[in-house]
Design a protein around this motif. Structure first.
Motif, PDB file in Angstrom:
ATOM      1  N   ARG A 175      -7.640  27.627  23.714  1.00 18.29           N
ATOM      2  CA  ARG A 175      -8.384  28.967  23.910  1.00 18.29           C
ATOM      3  C   ARG A 175      -8.291  29.850  23.005  1.00 18.29           C
ATOM      4  NH1 ARG A 175      -5.879  30.238  30.199  1.00 18.29           N
ATOM      5  NH2 ARG A 175      -6.292  28.202  31.211  1.00 18.29           N
ATOM      6  N   LEU A 176      -7.442  29.458  22.167  1.00 13.06           N
ATOM      7  CA  LEU A 176      -7.451  30.562  20.745  1.00 13.06           C
ATOM      8  C   LEU A 176      -8.403  29.925  19.771  1.00 13.06           C
ATOM      9  CD1 LEU A 176      -3.460  31.159  20.672  1.00 13.06           C
ATOM     10  CD2 LEU A 176      -5.084  32.475  22.001  1.00 13.06           C
ATOM     11  N   PRO A 177      -9.004  30.988  19.333  1.00 12.04           N
ATOM     12  CA  PRO A 177     -10.140  30.623  18.193  1.00 12.04           C
ATOM     13  C   PRO A 177      -9.468  30.214  17.073  1.00 12.04           C
ATOM     14  CG  PRO A 177     -10.525  32.883  18.661  1.00 12.04           C
ATOM     15  CD  PRO A 177      -9.580  32.421  19.801  1.00 12.04           C
ATOM     16  N   ILE A 178      -9.940  29.257  15.970  1.00 15.52           N
ATOM     17  CA  ILE A 178      -9.558  29.000  14.880  1.00 15.52           C
ATOM     18  C   ILE A 178      -9.736  30.168  13.970  1.00 15.52           C
ATOM     19  CG2 ILE A 178      -9.705  27.403  12.925  1.00 15.52           C
ATOM     20  CD1 ILE A 178      -9.826  25.116  15.115  1.00 15.52           C
ATOM     21  N   VAL A 179      -8.902  30.863  13.132  1.00 13.66           N
ATOM     22  CA  VAL A 179      -8.848  31.777  12.153  1.00 13.66           C
ATOM     23  C   VAL A 179      -8.977  31.023  10.619  1.00 13.66           C
ATOM     24  CG1 VAL A 179      -7.962  33.618  10.993  1.00 13.66           C
ATOM     25  CG2 VAL A 179      -7.899  33.557  13.386  1.00 13.66           C
ATOM     26  N   MET A 180      -8.052  29.730  10.522  1.00  6.78           N
ATOM     27  CA  MET A 180      -8.136  29.098   9.297  1.00  6.78           C
ATOM     28  C   MET A 180      -7.596  27.834   9.900  1.00  6.78           C
ATOM     29  SD  MET A 180      -6.169  27.617   6.562  1.00  6.78           S
ATOM     30  CE  MET A 180      -4.597  28.588   6.970  1.00  6.78           C
ATOM     31  N   GLN A 181      -8.186  26.859   9.066  1.00 12.65           N
ATOM     32  CA  GLN A 181      -7.808  25.426   9.234  1.00 12.65           C
ATOM     33  C   GLN A 181      -8.054  24.720   7.852  1.00 12.65           C
ATOM     34  OE1 GLN A 181      -9.608  23.007  12.472  1.00 12.65           O
ATOM     35  NE2 GLN A 181      -8.004  21.959  12.401  1.00 12.65           N
ATOM     36  N   LYS A 182      -7.156  24.050   7.488  1.00 12.68           N
ATOM     37  CA  LYS A 182      -6.999  23.081   6.483  1.00 12.68           C
ATOM     38  C   LYS A 182      -6.365  21.922   6.380  1.00 12.68           C
ATOM     39  CE  LYS A 182      -4.148  25.628   3.183  1.00 12.68           C
ATOM     40  NZ  LYS A 182      -3.773  26.151   1.752  1.00 12.68           N
ATOM     41  N   THR A 183      -6.733  20.929   5.757  1.00  8.58           N
ATOM     42  CA  THR A 183      -6.038  19.471   5.819  1.00  8.58           C
ATOM     43  C   THR A 183      -6.015  19.167   4.298  1.00  8.58           C
ATOM     44  OG1 THR A 183      -6.683  18.793   7.946  1.00  8.58           O
ATOM     45  CG2 THR A 183      -5.605  17.334   6.502  1.00  8.58           C
ATOM     46  N   GLN A 184      -4.754  18.825   3.769  1.00  4.90           N
ATOM     47  CA  GLN A 184      -4.475  18.367   2.461  1.00  4.90           C
ATOM     48  C   GLN A 184      -3.581  16.784   2.398  1.00  4.90           C
ATOM     49  OE1 GLN A 184      -2.177  22.159   1.349  1.00  4.90           O
ATOM     50  NE2 GLN A 184      -3.695  22.222  -0.263  1.00  4.90           N
ATOM     51  N   LYS A 185      -3.890  16.113   1.295  1.00  6.38           N
ATOM     52  CA  LYS A 185      -3.374  14.958   1.303  1.00  6.38           C
ATOM     53  C   LYS A 185      -2.479  14.951  -0.009  1.00  6.38           C
ATOM     54  CE  LYS A 185      -5.844  11.518   0.081  1.00  6.38           C
ATOM     55  NZ  LYS A 185      -7.181  10.502   0.314  1.00  6.38           N
ATOM     56  N   LEU A 186      -1.065  14.409   0.133  1.00  9.51           N
ATOM     57  CA  LEU A 186      -0.251  14.489  -1.009  1.00  9.51           C
ATOM     58  C   LEU A 186      -0.567  13.365  -2.048  1.00  9.51           C
ATOM     59  CD1 LEU A 186       2.488  15.504  -2.146  1.00  9.51           C
ATOM     60  CD2 LEU A 186       3.514  13.812  -0.738  1.00  9.51           C
ATOM     61  N   LYS A 187      -0.720  13.698  -3.371  1.00 10.52           N
ATOM     62  CA  LYS A 187      -1.026  12.736  -4.223  1.00 10.52           C
ATOM     63  C   LYS A 187       0.172  12.106  -4.608  1.00 10.52           C
ATOM     64  CE  LYS A 187      -4.060  13.320  -7.301  1.00 10.52           C
ATOM     65  NZ  LYS A 187      -4.831  13.820  -8.485  1.00 10.52           N
ATOM     66  N   ILE A 188       0.442  10.774  -4.176  1.00 14.14           N
ATOM     67  CA  ILE A 188       1.665   9.997  -4.826  1.00 14.14           C
ATOM     68  C   ILE A 188       1.421   9.271  -5.730  1.00 14.14           C
ATOM     69  CG2 ILE A 188       3.420   8.354  -3.960  1.00 14.14           C
ATOM     70  CD1 ILE A 188       2.683   8.969  -1.223  1.00 14.14           C
ATOM     71  N   PRO A 189       2.172   9.258  -6.900  1.00 15.36           N
ATOM     72  CA  PRO A 189       2.018   8.608  -8.498  1.00 15.36           C
ATOM     73  C   PRO A 189       2.416   7.237  -8.199  1.00 15.36           C
ATOM     74  CG  PRO A 189       3.937  10.007  -8.295  1.00 15.36           C
ATOM     75  CD  PRO A 189       3.308  10.395  -7.046  1.00 15.36           C
TER      76      PRO A 189
ATOM     77  N   ALA B  93       0.969  -1.241   0.013  1.00 18.67           N
ATOM     78  CA  ALA B  93       0.014  -0.037   0.093  1.00 18.67           C
ATOM     79  C   ALA B  93       0.878   1.222   0.079  1.00 18.67           C
ATOM     80  CB  ALA B  93      -0.946  -0.014   0.993  1.00 18.67           C
ATOM     81  N   LYS B  94       0.379   2.493  -0.597  1.00 18.94           N
ATOM     82  CA  LYS B  94       1.046   3.629  -0.841  1.00 18.94           C
ATOM     83  C   LYS B  94       1.299   4.338   0.688  1.00 18.94           C
ATOM     84  CE  LYS B  94      -0.419   4.761  -5.220  1.00 18.94           C
ATOM     85  NZ  LYS B  94      -1.145   5.802  -6.288  1.00 18.94           N
ATOM     86  N   PRO B  95       2.241   5.000   0.988  1.00 22.13           N
ATOM     87  CA  PRO B  95       2.136   5.594   2.270  1.00 22.13           C
ATOM     88  C   PRO B  95       1.389   6.788   2.177  1.00 22.13           C
ATOM     89  CG  PRO B  95       4.264   6.178   0.842  1.00 22.13           C
ATOM     90  CD  PRO B  95       3.541   4.996   0.282  1.00 22.13           C
ATOM     91  N   LEU B  96       0.525   7.261   3.492  1.00 23.69           N
ATOM     92  CA  LEU B  96      -0.244   8.637   3.159  1.00 23.69           C
ATOM     93  C   LEU B  96       0.375   9.521   3.976  1.00 23.69           C
ATOM     94  CD1 LEU B  96      -3.221   9.417   3.198  1.00 23.69           C
ATOM     95  CD2 LEU B  96      -3.633   8.490   5.296  1.00 23.69           C
ATOM     96  N   VAL B  97       0.640  10.558   3.246  1.00 24.73           N
ATOM     97  CA  VAL B  97       0.888  11.609   3.909  1.00 24.73           C
ATOM     98  C   VAL B  97      -0.129  13.049   3.923  1.00 24.73           C
ATOM     99  CG1 VAL B  97       2.849  13.677   3.432  1.00 24.73           C
ATOM    100  CG2 VAL B  97       3.114  11.208   2.607  1.00 24.73           C
ATOM    101  N   LEU B  98      -0.236  13.439   5.129  1.00 21.71           N
ATOM    102  CA  LEU B  98      -1.041  14.480   5.479  1.00 21.71           C
ATOM    103  C   LEU B  98      -0.590  15.853   5.871  1.00 21.71           C
ATOM    104  CD1 LEU B  98      -3.935  12.591   7.205  1.00 21.71           C
ATOM    105  CD2 LEU B  98      -4.046  12.915   5.001  1.00 21.71           C
ATOM    106  N   ARG B  99      -0.935  16.804   5.342  1.00 19.98           N
ATOM    107  CA  ARG B  99      -0.571  18.328   5.833  1.00 19.98           C
ATOM    108  C   ARG B  99      -1.827  19.071   6.445  1.00 19.98           C
ATOM    109  NH1 ARG B  99       2.499  22.086   1.566  1.00 19.98           N
ATOM    110  NH2 ARG B  99       0.478  22.017   0.839  1.00 19.98           N
ATOM    111  N   GLU B 100      -1.758  19.388   7.504  1.00 20.71           N
ATOM    112  CA  GLU B 100      -2.778  20.149   8.491  1.00 20.71           C
ATOM    113  C   GLU B 100      -2.021  21.593   8.743  1.00 20.71           C
ATOM    114  OE1 GLU B 100      -5.437  18.006  11.224  1.00 20.71           O
ATOM    115  OE2 GLU B 100      -4.487  19.368  12.548  1.00 20.71           O
ATOM    116  N   CYS B 101      -2.875  22.660   8.215  1.00 24.04           N
ATOM    117  CA  CYS B 101      -2.364  24.016   8.710  1.00 24.04           C
ATOM    118  C   CYS B 101      -3.613  24.399   9.461  1.00 24.04           C
ATOM    119  CB  CYS B 101      -2.250  24.592   7.363  1.00 24.04           C
ATOM    120  SG  CYS B 101      -1.049  24.257   6.098  1.00 24.04           S
ATOM    121  N   CYS B 102      -3.244  25.062  10.578  1.00 30.52           N
ATOM    122  CA  CYS B 102      -4.093  25.682  11.606  1.00 30.52           C
ATOM    123  C   CYS B 102      -3.718  26.778  12.218  1.00 30.52           C
ATOM    124  CB  CYS B 102      -4.531  24.773  12.686  1.00 30.52           C
ATOM    125  SG  CYS B 102      -5.793  25.449  13.740  1.00 30.52           S
TER     126      CYS B 102
END
Length: 228
Positions: free
Chosen positions: A213-227, A174-183
Motif C-alpha cells: 500500500r505504500l508507494p515506492i520512493v526509491m528502488q534499485k537492484t545491484q549485482k555483485l561482480k565476483i572476480p 558457474a559463479k554464484p549470483l549475488v543480488l542486492r535490492e534496496c526499496c
C-alpha cells in the motif's frame, strides 16, 4: 520467512546432504560462511547533571536510517582487507535482474536461520521504529533481509528494505549470483485515508501486510561482480 522461535535447526543428516557443516553461531556451505554475532550495540550511560543545566537534543526522533548494510573483503586468515563502502577489488553494478521471491518461498531445508533486532523504540507510545536483520541459509543459497520500519501514529509510515540473495548455482563451475535490492516506501496516513484505506494505526501493525500500500520512493537492484 519463518519465525526464529519456530525453527529448531537442521539435523546432522540434512547438513551432510547439503554439503554443509555447523560452525559456532552459523553454518559453512559451498565455500560460504554465514554467522550471526549477537551483542549490545549501544551502551547505556547515566550522566549526573545539575537541575539548572539545559540539555539540547538535536537528532531525528524517528531514528530513520539510510543504512543498507556494509560489506568487507575478508582474507582466509580472517583479517579484513578492504571495505566495499569505499574502493575495493569487488564492486556492485546496477542490473535489471530481480530477486525471485516466489522461488525463495519454495520448501527446502533451512540449514541456518537467525533474526537480530539492531534497535527498537516505541517513540514515547506514539508509534514504532525498529531496524532488524534476518538471514536464512538453504542448500541452494542464502537470503538476507535488512528492514527499517517506522510508524508515527496518525502521521506517516516508512519502510526501507534491503534484500540480498545469493544463488549458489549448479555444480558445473558457474559463479554464484549475488543480488542486492534496496526499496524505500513511504506514505502519510492522510494520503492512505484518501485512497480508502483505514486511518486507524492498529490496522498497520505488520509491515509485511501493508507494504504494497505504500508507494515506492526509491528502488534499485545491484549485482555483485565476483572476480575469476
Amino acid at each position: 520467512m519463518a519465525s526464529a522461535a519456530a525453527w529448531e535447526g537442521p539435523t546432522a543428516a540434512e547438513l551432510k546432504a547439503a554439503g554443509a557443516e555447523a560452525i559456532p553461531g552459523g553454518v559453512r556451505v559451498k565455500g560460504w560462511v554465514i554467522q550471526s554475532h549477537k551483542g549490545p550495540i549501544l551502551n547505556a550511560a547515566s550522566l549526573q547533571r545539575k537541575p539548572s543545566d539545559q540539555v539540547i537534543l538535536d537528532y531525528d526522533y524517528t531514528f530513520t536510517t539510510p543504512y543498507c548494510g556494509s560489506d568487507a573483503v575478508v582474507l582466509n586468515s580472517g583479517t579484513t582487507q578492504a571495505s566495499l563502502d569505499g574502493c575495493s577489488t569487488l564492486c556492485w553494478e546496477d542490473t535489471d535482474d530481480r530477486i525471485d521471491l516466489v522461488a525463495l518461498s519454495a520448501k527446502e531445508p533451512i540449514l541456518f536461520y537467525d533474526e537480530v533486532i539492531l534497535y527498537e523504540d516505541e517513540l514515547a507510545d506514539n508509534g514504532i521504529s525498529f531496524l532488524t536483520v534476518r538471514v536464512r541459509v538453504m542448500p541452494t543459497g542464502w537470503f538476507l533481509l535488512l528492514r527499517f520500519w517506522l510508524r508515527v501514529d496518525g502521521v506517516l509510515m516508512r519502510l526501507r528494505d534491503t534484500r540480498l540473495h545469493c544463488s549458489f548455482g549448479n555444480n558445473d563451475g558457474a559463479k554464484p549470483l549475488v543480488l542486492r535490492e534496496c526499496c524505500w516506501r513511504e506514505a502519510t496516513f492522510a494520503s492512505l485515508s484518501a485512497k480508502g484505506y483505514p486511518s486507524d494505526s492498529a490496522a498497520y501493525a505488520d509491515p509485511n501486510i501493508i507494504a504494497q500500500r505504500l508507494p515506492i520512493v526509491m528502488q534499485k537492484t545491484q549485482k555483485l561482480k565476483i572476480p575469476n
